[in-house]
Scaffold this active site. Structure first.
Site, PDB file in Angstrom:
ATOM      1  N   HIS A 185       1.018  -1.536  -0.586  1.00  0.00           N
ATOM      2  CA  HIS A 185       0.275   0.014  -0.007  1.00  0.00           C
ATOM      3  C   HIS A 185       0.922   1.475   0.374  1.00  0.00           C
ATOM      4  O   HIS A 185       0.210   3.185  -0.528  1.00  0.00           O
ATOM      5  CB  HIS A 185      -1.222  -0.240   0.993  1.00  0.00           C
ATOM      6  N   ASP A 242       7.971  -7.003   8.566  1.00  0.00           N
ATOM      7  CA  ASP A 242       6.795  -6.581   8.300  1.00  0.00           C
ATOM      8  C   ASP A 242       7.115  -4.639   7.462  1.00  0.00           C
ATOM      9  O   ASP A 242       5.824  -4.409   6.843  1.00  0.00           O
ATOM     10  CB  ASP A 242       6.671  -6.341   9.807  1.00  0.00           C
ATOM     11  N   HIS A 247       7.426  -2.232   2.519  1.00  0.00           N
ATOM     12  CA  HIS A 247       7.061  -0.848   2.159  1.00  0.00           C
ATOM     13  C   HIS A 247       8.441   0.524   2.045  1.00  0.00           C
ATOM     14  O   HIS A 247       8.557   0.740   1.817  1.00  0.00           O
ATOM     15  CB  HIS A 247       6.284   0.299   3.259  1.00  0.00           C
ATOM     16  N   GLN A 380       4.482  11.090   5.780  1.00  0.00           N
ATOM     17  CA  GLN A 380       3.754  11.235   6.483  1.00  0.00           C
ATOM     18  C   GLN A 380       3.386  11.676   7.592  1.00  0.00           C
ATOM     19  O   GLN A 380       4.485  10.157   8.007  1.00  0.00           O
ATOM     20  CB  GLN A 380       2.372   9.887   6.321  1.00  0.00           C
TER      21      GLN A 380
HETATM   22  P1  NDP Z   1      -7.271 -11.065  10.114  1.00  0.00           P
HETATM   23  O1  NDP Z   1      -6.459 -11.383  11.375  1.00  0.00           O
HETATM   24  O2  NDP Z   1      -8.027  -9.834  11.227  1.00  0.00           O
HETATM   25  O3  NDP Z   1      -7.526 -12.082   9.067  1.00  0.00           O
HETATM   26  C1  NDP Z   1      -8.708 -11.016   8.201  1.00  0.00           C
HETATM   27  C2  NDP Z   1      -9.492 -12.078   8.127  1.00  0.00           C
HETATM   28  O4  NDP Z   1      -9.349 -13.860   7.679  1.00  0.00           O
HETATM   29  C3  NDP Z   1     -10.530 -12.855   9.794  1.00  0.00           C
HETATM   30  O5  NDP Z   1     -12.044 -11.884   9.897  1.00  0.00           O
HETATM   31  C4  NDP Z   1     -10.690 -14.089   9.586  1.00  0.00           C
HETATM   32  O6  NDP Z   1     -12.372 -14.296   9.087  1.00  0.00           O
HETATM   33  C5  NDP Z   1      -9.834 -14.621   9.010  1.00  0.00           C
HETATM   34  N1  NDP Z   1      -9.029 -15.386   8.973  1.00  0.00           N
HETATM   35  C6  NDP Z   1      -7.884 -14.942  10.670  1.00  0.00           C
HETATM   36  N2  NDP Z   1      -7.103 -15.804  11.364  1.00  0.00           N
HETATM   37  C7  NDP Z   1      -7.556 -17.116   9.946  1.00  0.00           C
HETATM   38  C8  NDP Z   1      -6.631 -18.084  10.037  1.00  0.00           C
HETATM   39  N3  NDP Z   1      -5.655 -18.342  10.913  1.00  0.00           N
HETATM   40  N4  NDP Z   1      -7.319 -19.067   9.199  1.00  0.00           N
HETATM   41  C9  NDP Z   1      -7.898 -19.053   8.720  1.00  0.00           C
HETATM   42  N5  NDP Z   1      -8.802 -17.557   8.304  1.00  0.00           N
HETATM   43  C10 NDP Z   1      -8.062 -16.665   9.258  1.00  0.00           C
HETATM   44  O7  NDP Z   1      -6.155  -9.836   8.687  1.00  0.00           O
HETATM   45  P2  NDP Z   1      -6.293  -8.311   8.686  1.00  0.00           P
HETATM   46  O8  NDP Z   1      -7.674  -7.943   8.161  1.00  0.00           O
HETATM   47  O9  NDP Z   1      -5.508  -7.583   9.841  1.00  0.00           O
HETATM   48  O10 NDP Z   1      -5.090  -8.847   7.171  1.00  0.00           O
HETATM   49  C11 NDP Z   1      -5.399  -9.359   6.173  1.00  0.00           C
HETATM   50  C12 NDP Z   1      -4.182  -9.186   5.162  1.00  0.00           C
HETATM   51  O11 NDP Z   1      -3.929  -7.930   4.787  1.00  0.00           O
HETATM   52  C13 NDP Z   1      -3.327  -9.963   6.049  1.00  0.00           C
HETATM   53  O12 NDP Z   1      -2.271 -10.462   4.834  1.00  0.00           O
HETATM   54  C14 NDP Z   1      -2.234  -8.774   7.301  1.00  0.00           C
HETATM   55  O13 NDP Z   1      -0.747  -8.946   6.290  1.00  0.00           O
HETATM   56  C15 NDP Z   1      -2.440  -7.239   5.246  1.00  0.00           C
HETATM   57  N6  NDP Z   1      -2.487  -5.820   6.478  1.00  0.00           N
HETATM   58  C16 NDP Z   1      -3.046  -5.701   7.345  1.00  0.00           C
HETATM   59  C17 NDP Z   1      -3.218  -3.951   7.796  1.00  0.00           C
HETATM   60  C18 NDP Z   1      -3.620  -4.411   8.945  1.00  0.00           C
HETATM   61  O14 NDP Z   1      -3.970  -3.120   8.926  1.00  0.00           O
HETATM   62  N7  NDP Z   1      -4.902  -4.901   9.213  1.00  0.00           N
HETATM   63  C19 NDP Z   1      -2.327  -3.764   6.801  1.00  0.00           C
HETATM   64  C20 NDP Z   1      -1.218  -4.349   5.548  1.00  0.00           C
HETATM   65  C21 NDP Z   1      -1.260  -5.358   5.534  1.00  0.00           C
HETATM   66  P3  NDP Z   1     -12.812 -14.828   9.336  1.00  0.00           P
HETATM   67  O15 NDP Z   1     -12.366 -16.586  10.542  1.00  0.00           O
HETATM   68  O16 NDP Z   1     -14.110 -14.532   9.466  1.00  0.00           O
HETATM   69  O17 NDP Z   1     -12.550 -16.419   7.889  1.00  0.00           O
HETATM   70  C1  BG6 Z   2       1.383  -2.711   7.548  1.00  0.00           C
HETATM   71  C2  BG6 Z   2       2.104  -3.068   8.503  1.00  0.00           C
HETATM   72  O1  BG6 Z   2       1.460  -3.244   6.285  1.00  0.00           O
HETATM   73  O2  BG6 Z   2       2.211  -1.147   7.383  1.00  0.00           O
HETATM   74  C3  BG6 Z   2       1.914  -2.547  10.308  1.00  0.00           C
HETATM   75  O3  BG6 Z   2       2.165  -4.337   8.241  1.00  0.00           O
HETATM   76  C4  BG6 Z   2       2.461  -0.799   9.796  1.00  0.00           C
HETATM   77  O4  BG6 Z   2       2.222  -3.120  11.005  1.00  0.00           O
HETATM   78  C5  BG6 Z   2       1.731  -0.650   8.502  1.00  0.00           C
HETATM   79  O5  BG6 Z   2       1.606  -0.032  11.271  1.00  0.00           O
HETATM   80  C6  BG6 Z   2       1.552   1.045   8.484  1.00  0.00           C
HETATM   81  O6  BG6 Z   2       0.958   1.654   7.127  1.00  0.00           O
HETATM   82  P1  BG6 Z   2       0.429   3.124   7.245  1.00  0.00           P
HETATM   83  O7  BG6 Z   2      -0.091   3.544   6.353  1.00  0.00           O
HETATM   84  O8  BG6 Z   2      -0.486   3.388   8.692  1.00  0.00           O
HETATM   85  O9  BG6 Z   2       1.948   4.108   7.248  1.00  0.00           O
END
Ligand code: NDP
Ligand code: BG6
Length: 521
Positions: A185, A242, A247, A380
């Site tokens: 992103h 991470d 990034h 930022q």
């Molecule tokens: P979550 O842990 O919230 O997972 C997303 C969904 O996936 C959950 O709601 C769950 O849905 C399902 N899930 C979680 N764990 C598992 C598991 N072990 N096995 C199968 N399904 C699972 O992750 P995020 O939304 O935080 O992140 C999603 C992706 O985006 C990741 O790859 C993360 O690295 C990336 N990312 C996230 C950021 C953030 O700010 N959160 C920033 C940048 C990247 P359900 O149980 O309903 O199926």
């Molecule tokens: C995500 C990392 O990819 O980027 C986080 O997993 C980090 O740990 C985030 O906080 C930072 O993104 P931004 O857009 O808030 O700078």
């Protein structure tokens, strides 16, 4: 195959968000989709289908995805939000069996029939452990043969070179490279998108962007908060995987690459890969690691006190590392990347420190009078570009002062809104524009550079110490010495950067009520 388009030229896709119950989906993906809808970047026919294992009915789903959509008080936005939510539906199903995907396919057929759309964009907002089963399930059950299929894959893309290649191979067996959009992103952030324009349209920068003029480059990511609830995921990856390997490395390639042959996605990505190929792997003696402890006032817990972090973890929450580019432009110019959680500030910036003038060496104006110029690109918060330079202090004497040419977006572009990174990138994916997505060979090069050091760090055998730094501090105390080793010179004169709007909003945060003292991390 080209996408179906509307009369205004916008392609019309059905968008499927997988992992729709998750953190990313609610905080970023759906707000970005709504932003695109509100500003007319996605067509009114667009249907959005969420998919995840969590069982919830449609009202619960809509409540969840609208939680983080901001500024919805004006009537126009309220109406748009209702229309947007009207187009969102949810299917619950597992990630490793056909049944759920067959239900999803039924829902896709239903909405596509309703709005006469055939192209599909799948957004995998999912943990990496399920990328492949989901990609498989989609290919087998939901891959349309009538239109386009595009797959956005979130980071982290692998843990090292080998796992990333395994993942690439598995995905490559299912989808063509032009169907895969590996999202980083940071490539959607306004100031990151500005780097190429700054470099390649301004003679003043173009002509001095090299080893003859630049002493060193610092790319810094600082977050004020710690892991706070994300410790499970974070602990497995650590800050280098991470943030730095993806990034910050994307920023490095844009700063360091040669001018691409054109703005075509392949030319841009070729130029990025070319520069990455000249960088050897990071070495142990050029890495500094840290883990945050409790804040000095005891108000903030240490990393190890976070309930989601495994007991006794040695995972680094801070990392600094030096990179060397062996090509005629950059030979001898260190690029120092630094990133950390639970630090004193929230900011991401690129600091290009120029060499000193020969006249300064000759002491024309006396020692330490003309400090090095620095070009700072603040990604930022408060997007800005400023060039620090020495001037005569107005008055009868010949005293000098450090001042700046300053472009603060908040004061210069008052009527324009900086779009969210995810809005930018989802729109790119809809438009079939891949230049701001990571190609597999780019990823391969980044992992080649990082994998040996990551494997050493993963052994946790003490050969690379992890220093504890207090929550809310500038990081490990060795940091100033570390960056000095790579040629970074701290200005002796106190310098303040007038950060207009932030200052106005929070005068107490700024030195002398009108400016912010630069942190030298
Ligand atoms: P979550 O842990 O919230 O997972 C997303 C969904 O996936 C959950 O709601 C769950 O849905 C399902 N899930 C979680 N764990 C598992 C598991 N072990 N096995 C199968 N399904 C699972 O992750 P995020 O939304 O935080 O992140 C999603 C992706 O985006 C990741 O790859 C993360 O690295 C990336 N990312 C996230 C950021 C953030 O700010 N959160 C920033 C940048 C990247 P359900 O149980 O309903 O199926
Ligand atoms: C995500 C990392 O990819 O980027 C986080 O997993 C980090 O740990 C985030 O906080 C930072 O993104 P931004 O857009 O808030 O700078």
């Amino acid at each position: 195959m080209t996408a179906n388009t509307l009369s205004n030229g916008r392609p019309v896709f059905t968008i499927v968000v997988l992992g729709a119950s998750g953190d990313l989906a609610k905080k970023k993906t759906f707000p970005a989709l709504f932003g695109l809808f509100l500003h007319g970047h996605i067509a009114p026919q667009t249907r959005i289908v969420g998919y995840a294992r969590t069982k919830m009915d449609r009202p619960d789903f809509l409540k969840r995805i609208s939680q983080h959509i901001k500024n919805t008080t004006t009537p126009k936005v309220k109406v748009a939000l209702d229309q947007f939510l009207d187009q969102c539906t949810y299917v619950s199903g597992v990630y490793d069996q056909d049944g759920g995907f067959q239900d999803l396919e039924k829902e896709l057929k239903r909405v596509e029939h309703e709005c006469k759309v055939q192209d599909r964009l799948f957004y995998m907002a999912l943990p990496p452990s399920v990328f492949i089963p989901v990609a498989n399930g989609l290919k087998k059950n939901c891959y349309t043969t009538k239109g386009i299929n595009r797959l956005i894959v979130e980071k982290p893309f692998g843990m090292d070179l080998e796992s990333s290649r395994t993942l690439s191979k598995a995905l490559g067996a299912l989808y063509r490279e032009d169907e895969i959009y590996r999202i980083d992103h940071y490539l959607g952030k306004e100031m990151v998108k500005n780097i190429m324009i700054l470099r390649f349209t301004n003679q003043i920068f173009g002509s001095c962007w090299d080893r003859d003029h630049i002493s060193n480059v610092q790319i810094t990511f600082k977050e004020k908060i710690g892991t706070e609830g994300r410790g499970g995921y974070f602990d497995e990856f650590g800050i280098m995987r991470d943030v730095m390997q993806n990034h910050l490395f994307q920023i490095l390639s844009l700063i360091a690459m040669e001018a691409p042959a054109s703005l075509n996605a392949e030319d841009i990505r070729n130029a990025k890969v070319d520069v990455l190929r000249t960088i050897p792997p990071v070495i142990e003696s050029e890495v500094l690691l840290g883990q945050y402890g409790r804040s000095e006032d005891g108000a903030h817990p240490s990393y190890l006190e976070d309930d989601t972090v495994p007991k006794g973890s040695k995972t680094a929450t801070f990392a600094a590392a030096a990179f060397h580019i062996h090509n005629p432009r950059w030979e001898g110019v260190p690029f120092v990347l630094k990133c950390g959680k639970a630090l004193d500030q929230q900011k991401v910036e690129i600091r290009i420190q120029f060499k000193e003038m020969a006249a300064n060496n000759n002491n024309l104006f006396g020692k330490d009078v003309a400090a090095r110029n620095e070009l700072v690109i603040r990604v930022q918060p408060e997007e800005a570009v400023y060039l620090k330079m020495t001037q005569k202090l107005p008055g009868l004497g010949m005293e000098t002062v450090m001042s700046e040419l300053n472009l603060s977006y908040n004061s210069r572009f008052t009527n324009l809104q900086v779009p969210d990174a995810y809005e930018n990138l989802i729109l790119d994916a809809i438009m079939g524009e891949q230049s701001n997505f990571v190609r597999s060979d780019e990823l391969d090069e980044a992992w080649r550079i990082f994998t040996p050091i990551l494997h050493k760090i993963d052994r946790h055998d003490g050969s690379i110490p992890v220093e504890v730094y207090p929550y809310g501090s500038r990081g490990p105390k060795q940091l100033p010495e570390f960056i000095r080793r790579f040629g970074f010179e701290r200005h002796l004169q106190p310098y303040t950067w007038p950060e207009t709007s932030q200052t106005a909003a929070n005068p107490s945060s700024a030195a002398a009520g009108s400016a912010e003292t630069e942190s030298k991390l």
